[in-house]
Design a protein around this motif. Structure first.
Motif, short mmCIF file in Angstrom:
data_model
loop_
_atom_site.label_atom_id
_atom_site.label_comp_id
_atom_site.label_asym_id
_atom_site.label_seq_id
_atom_site.Cartn_x
_atom_site.Cartn_y
_atom_site.Cartn_z
N THR A 33 9.40 -1.16 -3.38
CA THR A 33 9.68 -2.49 -3.93
C THR A 33 9.65 -3.44 -2.75
O THR A 33 9.73 -3.01 -1.60
CB THR A 33 11.07 -2.57 -4.61
OG1 THR A 33 12.09 -2.41 -3.60
CG2 THR A 33 11.22 -1.51 -5.68
N PHE A 34 9.54 -4.72 -2.99
CA PHE A 34 9.49 -5.67 -1.88
C PHE A 34 10.80 -5.67 -1.10
O PHE A 34 10.81 -5.76 0.13
CB PHE A 34 9.16 -7.08 -2.39
CG PHE A 34 7.73 -7.22 -2.87
CD1 PHE A 34 6.69 -6.91 -2.03
CD2 PHE A 34 7.47 -7.64 -4.16
CE1 PHE A 34 5.37 -7.03 -2.46
CE2 PHE A 34 6.16 -7.77 -4.60
CZ PHE A 34 5.10 -7.46 -3.76
N SER A 87 0.17 -13.52 -0.19
CA SER A 87 1.43 -13.71 0.53
C SER A 87 2.37 -12.53 0.34
O SER A 87 3.10 -12.16 1.26
CB SER A 87 2.11 -15.00 0.06
OG SER A 87 1.32 -16.13 0.37
N GLN A 88 2.36 -11.93 -0.86
CA GLN A 88 3.22 -10.77 -1.09
C GLN A 88 2.88 -9.63 -0.15
O GLN A 88 3.76 -8.96 0.38
CB GLN A 88 3.11 -10.32 -2.55
CG GLN A 88 3.83 -11.22 -3.52
CD GLN A 88 3.67 -10.76 -4.96
OE1 GLN A 88 2.65 -10.18 -5.32
NE2 GLN A 88 4.68 -11.02 -5.78
N LEU A 89 1.59 -9.42 0.05
CA LEU A 89 1.18 -8.39 1.00
C LEU A 89 1.48 -8.82 2.43
O LEU A 89 2.08 -8.07 3.20
CB LEU A 89 -0.32 -8.10 0.86
CG LEU A 89 -0.76 -7.28 -0.35
CD1 LEU A 89 -2.28 -7.17 -0.37
CD2 LEU A 89 -0.15 -5.89 -0.32
N HIS A 92 5.38 -9.14 3.28
CA HIS A 92 6.26 -8.00 3.04
C HIS A 92 5.62 -6.68 3.52
O HIS A 92 6.01 -6.14 4.54
CB HIS A 92 6.62 -7.91 1.55
CG HIS A 92 7.33 -9.12 1.04
ND1 HIS A 92 8.67 -9.35 1.24
CD2 HIS A 92 6.86 -10.20 0.33
CE1 HIS A 92 9.02 -10.50 0.69
NE2 HIS A 92 7.94 -11.03 0.13
N VAL A 93 4.63 -6.20 2.78
CA VAL A 93 4.03 -4.90 3.09
C VAL A 93 3.41 -4.88 4.48
O VAL A 93 3.59 -3.94 5.26
CB VAL A 93 2.99 -4.51 2.03
CG1 VAL A 93 2.36 -3.16 2.38
CG2 VAL A 93 3.62 -4.46 0.65
N HIS A 94 2.69 -5.92 4.83
CA HIS A 94 2.04 -5.96 6.14
C HIS A 94 3.06 -6.01 7.28
O HIS A 94 2.78 -5.50 8.38
CB HIS A 94 1.10 -7.17 6.23
CG HIS A 94 -0.10 -7.04 5.35
ND1 HIS A 94 -1.05 -8.03 5.22
CD2 HIS A 94 -0.51 -6.01 4.55
CE1 HIS A 94 -1.99 -7.64 4.38
NE2 HIS A 94 -1.68 -6.43 3.95
N GLU A 95 4.21 -6.59 7.04
CA GLU A 95 5.24 -6.60 8.09
C GLU A 95 5.75 -5.20 8.37
O GLU A 95 6.07 -4.87 9.52
CB GLU A 95 6.39 -7.52 7.68
CG GLU A 95 6.07 -9.01 7.78
CD GLU A 95 5.67 -9.41 9.19
OE1 GLU A 95 6.50 -9.23 10.12
OE2 GLU A 95 4.53 -9.89 9.38
N GLY A 145 -9.62 -1.24 -9.35
CA GLY A 145 -10.35 -2.48 -9.18
C GLY A 145 -9.88 -3.30 -7.99
O GLY A 145 -10.08 -4.51 -7.95
N LEU A 146 -9.27 -2.63 -7.01
CA LEU A 146 -8.71 -3.32 -5.85
C LEU A 146 -9.31 -2.79 -4.56
O LEU A 146 -9.92 -1.72 -4.54
CB LEU A 146 -7.19 -3.13 -5.81
CG LEU A 146 -6.40 -3.63 -7.02
CD1 LEU A 146 -4.95 -3.16 -6.94
CD2 LEU A 146 -6.47 -5.16 -7.10
N THR A 147 -9.12 -3.53 -3.50
CA THR A 147 -9.52 -3.06 -2.18
C THR A 147 -8.28 -2.61 -1.41
O THR A 147 -7.15 -2.91 -1.81
CB THR A 147 -10.25 -4.16 -1.39
OG1 THR A 147 -10.82 -3.59 -0.20
CG2 THR A 147 -9.30 -5.30 -0.99
N SER A 148 -8.49 -1.89 -0.35
CA SER A 148 -7.39 -1.40 0.48
C SER A 148 -6.50 -2.56 0.91
O SER A 148 -6.97 -3.52 1.51
CB SER A 148 -7.95 -0.68 1.70
OG SER A 148 -6.93 -0.36 2.62
#
Length: 267
Positions: A33-34, A87-89, A92-95, A145-148
């Motif tokens: 989760t975020f 922005s969500q990626l 949050h995830v990228h951090e 249907g998404l990219t990495s």
């Protein structure tokens, strides 16, 4: 051993100089989760300056799933613009991925069960990987249907080569543990019951060495991958010169001479 802390669906404990971060949402495949991602990022950044931690192990609860990626319920009912999704990626995830890469203490992924999408990317961002023989891994994005989205397209080619990474990313095919080891995606395999012990044995083999030396060695490897030979050799000679003057270097020589176990302090 320090008291374990459970925060935002994961557990963090420090034991014998090894910090273990365990994703603890088995009912959701240990999906992110975020809030959970942000809390894990904070823990890993704090671990960088915690002298009690010399090596970190990242794993999942149970034996079915390491991490299934982002919990899809985080997006349920939301009308998100492309900018908001980015922005969500990014925020949050990228951090979390950046925190793993920026940590100069070695990080081992103990892949206890299936790892998919961002869950596999989490393992790929770590320095080493030990995998359960019963686990499978996949870059499942293309099937959705998404990219990495969390670094797989960056890390995977560097681990297994461009052509194999293309195959895994463009087909979304899941591979078993034997194949993962064969292509160099993981360092070693273990039976499910032995996985955590195997990961800790690897972690302990690193943690017993001078902590500053280990951290500098990891930096040196990362720096060498981004520089030419002459630049790398010049930087390595500087690191060598500094480390040779540390108390731990003196302790290593004294312990070898006295035939005793060294006591390293990080100084």
């Amino acid at each position: 051993m320090r008291k374990a802390r459970t925060l935002a669906d994961f557990e963090w404990k420090v034991d014998d100089r090894i910090g273990t971060l365990t994703l603890n949402r088995p009912d959701r495949g240990n999906a992110f989760t975020f809030t959970m991602v942000d809390a894990m990022t904070d823990v890993l950044r704090r671990a960088v300056t915690d002298d009690a931690v010399r090596v970190i192990v990242v794993t999942g609860h149970g034996d079915r799933s390491f991490c299934s990626g982002m919990d899809t319920r985080e997006f349920a009912g939301l009308e998100l613009t492309p900018l908001r999704r980015k922005s969500q990626l990014h925020e949050h995830v990228h951090e979390l991925i950046r925190a793993i890469v920026a940590c100069d203490k070695p990080i081992i992924a103990a892949i206890n069960g299936n790892a998919q999408g961002a869950g596999l990317d989490l393992a790929l961002a770590c320095d080493m990987r030990v995998m359960s023989r019963s686990a499978r891994v996949s870059e499942v994005y293309v099937s959705l249907g998404l990219t990495s989205g969390a670094g797989g397209a960056y890390f995977l080619p560097r681990l297994v080569g461009r052509a194999k990474a293309m195959e895994l990313l463009l087909s979304g095919t899941a591979i078993d543990a034997e194949e993962a080891e064969k292509i160099g995606l993981v360092n070693s395999l273990a039976d499910s019951a032995d996985l955590q012990a195997t990961a800790r044995t690897l972690a302990a083999s690193i943690a017993r060495h001078p902590p500053t030396t280990v951290r500098v060695m990891k930096r040196s490897i990362n720096q060498a991958s981004r520089s030419d030979l002459d630049t790398s050799l010049d930087l390595l000679s500087s690191h060598y010169g500094v480390l040779a003057t540390t108390e731990d270097a003196g302790e290593a020589i004294a312990a070898l001479r006295d035939k005793r176990t060294p006591n390293y302090t990080g100084n």
